[in-house]
Design an enzyme around this catalytic site. Structure first.
Site, short mmCIF file in Angstrom:
data_model
loop_
_atom_site.label_atom_id
_atom_site.label_comp_id
_atom_site.label_asym_id
_atom_site.label_seq_id
_atom_site.Cartn_x
_atom_site.Cartn_y
_atom_site.Cartn_z
N SER A 144 0.86 -1.18 0.00
CA SER A 144 0.00 0.00 0.00
C SER A 144 0.90 1.23 0.00
O SER A 144 2.06 1.15 0.42
CB SER A 144 -0.90 0.02 1.24
OG SER A 144 -1.65 1.22 1.31
N TYR A 158 -1.38 -0.81 10.70
CA TYR A 158 -1.49 -1.18 9.29
C TYR A 158 -0.32 -0.61 8.50
O TYR A 158 0.31 -1.30 7.68
CB TYR A 158 -2.82 -0.66 8.74
CG TYR A 158 -3.02 -0.85 7.25
CD1 TYR A 158 -3.41 -2.09 6.74
CD2 TYR A 158 -2.85 0.20 6.36
CE1 TYR A 158 -3.60 -2.27 5.38
CE2 TYR A 158 -3.05 0.03 5.01
CZ TYR A 158 -3.43 -1.20 4.52
OH TYR A 158 -3.62 -1.38 3.17
#
Length: 254
Positions: A144, A158
């Site tokens: 990501s 995350y």
């Protein structure tokens, strides 16, 4: 992309029909690869039936289940040539929370690490010996932009895990490059999927592209990295975010 034809591919985290994993699997099947898709629930068999490929239920946070998964693929299709580590972020039936770094419990922090970095580690570790023996492998990690390039308040766990994936990507590329194995990471930005919130879709409209991306656009990048044409691309981070990380000024001020 025809060079993936006949290759054995595993795409993890492909349970959502509108998700990135399913789009990647669909592209691979369409190019002639022999594909297995996996997720944690029985809906994966619906996805596999739609694609005309193999489906398997596995919790990839459990190394024993990963061992069973790879054994089943080898028995049914053959040894894995292309591994797409897409599983992560959330797991069906298990919620995740947002929290500033100082507020994470050990349990919640470990949960985020298990979902994102451990799943990638377990599958990569399982794939590497066979790839090394055959002197061929393509590993594509779906990370990501969150973590390696930017972050979001409340997403520290995350972000940490996704940044760790890029570190693992570089390490594998360095350690196994002479064995004909490439390992690269794709870093999506705002991609509109079935699970996207209204706020995430709105954020996508603030990119230079003026819209969020699509799962198929991420899949196209994965297909290149899986192909023979990308044989000299190793250890790279391919950002797929419509140019969003280029902007210092976003929204009304941009």
């Amino acid at each position: 992309m025809s060079s993936v034809s006949g290759r054995i591919a595993l795409v993890t985290g492909a349970g959502s029909a509108g998700g990135i994993g399913f789009a990647i699997a669909r592209a691979l099947v369409g190019a002639g690869a022999r594909v297995c898709v996996t997720s944690t629930t029985g809906r994966i068999f619906d996805r596999a039936a739609t694609l005309g490929c193999m489906g398997h239920i596995a919790d990839l946070t459990d190394p024993d289940q990963v061992t069973t998964l790879f054994a089943a693929i080898t028995q049914t299709l053959g040894p894995v040539d292309i591994l797409v580590n897409n599983a992560g972020m959330v797991q069906t039936g298990k919620g995740t929370s947002r929290q500033r770094l100082g507020g994470w419990s050990d349990t919640d922090w470990a949960h985020h690490m298990a979902l994102n970095i451990n799943t990638t580690f377990h599958c990569t570790r399982a794939a590497l010996p066979g790839m090394e023996a055959r002197q061929f492998g393509r590993i594509i990690n779906i990370a990501s932009v969150t973590g390696p390039l930017v972050t979001i308040d409340g997403s520290s766990a995350y972000a940490t895990a996704k940044a760790a994936i890029t570190g693992m990507t570089r390490a594998v590329a360095l350690e196994y490059g002479r064995a004909g194995i490439t390992c690269n990471a794709v870093l999506p930005g705002w991609i509109e999927t079935e699970s996207s919130s209204e706020g995430e879709i709105a954020a996508g409209r603030q990119t230079p592209a003026g819209r969020p991306g699509t799962p198929d656009e991420v899949a196209a990048c994965v297909m290149f990295l899986a192909s023979q044409g990308a044989s000299y691309v190793n250890g790279t981070m391919l950002v797929v975010d419509g140019g969003n990380t280029l902007q210092e000024m976003k929204g009304a001020g941009g």
